[in-house]
Scaffold this motif. Structure first.
Motif, short mmCIF file in Angstrom:
data_model
loop_
_atom_site.label_atom_id
_atom_site.label_comp_id
_atom_site.label_asym_id
_atom_site.label_seq_id
_atom_site.Cartn_x
_atom_site.Cartn_y
_atom_site.Cartn_z
N UNK A 31 6.74 1.53 -10.27
CA UNK A 31 7.62 0.45 -9.83
C UNK A 31 7.14 -0.13 -8.51
N UNK A 32 6.67 0.73 -7.60
CA UNK A 32 6.25 0.26 -6.28
C UNK A 32 5.02 -0.63 -6.40
N UNK A 33 3.97 -0.16 -7.10
CA UNK A 33 2.77 -1.00 -7.13
C UNK A 33 2.93 -2.19 -8.08
N UNK B 54 -1.99 -1.56 -14.85
CA UNK B 54 -3.13 -1.73 -13.96
C UNK B 54 -2.71 -1.96 -12.52
N UNK B 55 -3.64 -1.72 -11.60
CA UNK B 55 -3.37 -1.94 -10.19
C UNK B 55 -3.45 -3.44 -9.87
N UNK B 56 -2.74 -3.91 -8.85
CA UNK B 56 -2.79 -5.33 -8.51
C UNK B 56 -4.15 -5.72 -7.92
N UNK B 57 -4.61 -6.93 -8.27
CA UNK B 57 -5.86 -7.44 -7.70
C UNK B 57 -5.67 -7.77 -6.22
N UNK B 58 -4.56 -8.39 -5.89
CA UNK B 58 -4.21 -8.70 -4.51
C UNK B 58 -2.74 -8.34 -4.30
N UNK B 59 -2.46 -7.73 -3.15
CA UNK B 59 -1.10 -7.32 -2.86
C UNK B 59 -0.21 -8.53 -2.61
N UNK C 163 8.51 -9.67 -2.02
CA UNK C 163 9.65 -9.13 -1.28
C UNK C 163 10.38 -10.23 -0.52
N UNK C 164 9.64 -11.15 0.06
CA UNK C 164 10.29 -12.26 0.77
C UNK C 164 11.07 -13.13 -0.21
N UNK D 271 12.75 -2.00 -5.71
CA UNK D 271 12.22 -1.16 -4.64
C UNK D 271 13.12 -1.24 -3.40
N UNK D 272 13.58 -2.45 -3.08
CA UNK D 272 14.48 -2.61 -1.93
C UNK D 272 15.76 -1.80 -2.14
N UNK D 273 16.24 -1.74 -3.37
CA UNK D 273 17.45 -0.99 -3.67
C UNK D 273 17.23 0.51 -3.55
#
Length: 314
Positions: free
Chosen positions: A64-66, A81-86, A91-92, A287-289
């Motif tokens: 969930x985090x990534x 898969x992992x993100x290419x760019x964070x 979140x904003x 994630x914020x929750x």
């Protein structure tokens, strides 16, 4: 005559209790000790089961985090898969556009106020029931315990009409009704949990405080309440988790959109995904929750582990 005679003689062979363990009742009752090999096997099984359980909890959380740092396209095309760019902008966007910030503030108000009220009332009620003897003491206590068995969904409809007649449904004051409902449903558990702590405290301490001139309120707040701090911390954590994750009560009693708590906001955000594809923002909202719950558990982990073990008998 010999100690051992034939069966025809009517006697039985003499037996030595030390030589026959089965004839010793104390030895028959004694549990068999595990060999070192059995102990190591049992310990290894424990570690395997706990490791599997930890993986079942940690892996979905990490996913969930990534995932919250990926674009919606990456989530749909390569969910594991992992993100290419964070994508910190998720979140904003969740905080502002999805109004998670407003829901977060409402949740802090409801849970914070409800937790303070239920801990104060619960501790006072548990102390009186545990330390004072009066007619109806046990009836009140068992009535509180019976409240633990009452399902929430059976009370939400009459509770809605009661609060609505009091003018506590809708508008900004609607949060007061939600707080009252949280307190009402958390109070039986709080009293039941803290009752054993106050029962286990020695009577001599309260008597010493009384001899020194302390009244009942001063004895409770300055002597007994600090001694029950482990129990207070434990039950406060349980109540916080229950209130923070509560969904049914706010769904029925909190009808104003501006008063939504996080659970309602997340469901509303998920319902909108069919029209606005922003999966990254939704995962960021999750994630914020979860973050406050993790922070509370990590900070108060020692109190939670050490505060559940006092004797329940006086």
């Amino acid at each position: 005559m010999s100690a051992e005679t034939t069966l025809a003689g009517g006697t039985t062979p003499a037996t030595d209790p030390a030589a026959d363990p089965a004839s010793d009742p104390a030895r028959r009752r004694a549990p068999r000790r595990r060999t070192p090999a059995e102990g190591r096997g049992f310990s290894a099984l424990h570690h395997v089961v706990l490791s599997l359980w930890a993986l079942l909890v940690i892996l979905p959380l990490l996913w969930t985090v990534y995932t919250s740092l990926k674009t919606s396209r990456e989530i749909l095309t390569d969910p594991f898969g992992l993100p290419e760019h964070l994508q910190w902008s998720n979140y904003a966007r969740a905080w502002q556009e999805a109004r998670i910030g407003d829901y977060f503030l409402n949740t802090l108000i409801v849970v914070g106020a409800g937790l303070v009220v239920v801990m104060l009332l619960g501790a006072m009620c548990a102390y009186v029931l545990a330390r004072f003897r009066f007619p109806g003491n046990r009836i009140i206590y068992y009535g509180m315990v019976a409240g633990l068995t009452f399902p929430i969904f059976l009370a939400v409809v009459p509770l809605f009409f009661v609060l609505n007649n009091m003018g506590l449904i809708g508008g900004r004051i609607g949060l007061v009704g939600v707080i009252m409902a949280y307190v009402a449903f958390a109070l039986p558990f709080t009293v039941f949990f803290l009752h054993s702590f106050f029962t286990s405290l020695p009577d001599e301490i309260g008597e010493a405080a009384s001899i020194d001139g302390a009244g009942d309120f001063r004895t409770f707040f300055q002597v007994m309440l600090p001694m029950a701090k482990p129990g207070l911390a434990s039950v406060a954590i349980f109540n916080f988790l229950g209130m923070w994750n509560q969904y049914l009560l706010p769904l029925v009693l909190n009808t104003e959109r501006s008063n939504y708590v996080l659970a309602q906001g997340l469901v509303n955000l998920q319902a909108q995904q069919g029209y606005q594809v922003d999966w990254g923002g939704m995962f960021a909202s999750v994630v914020i929750t979860v973050i406050p719950v993790l922070i509370v558990y990590v900070v108060f982990q020692r109190q939670l582990q050490g505060g559940v073990g006092p004797s329940t008998s006086k």
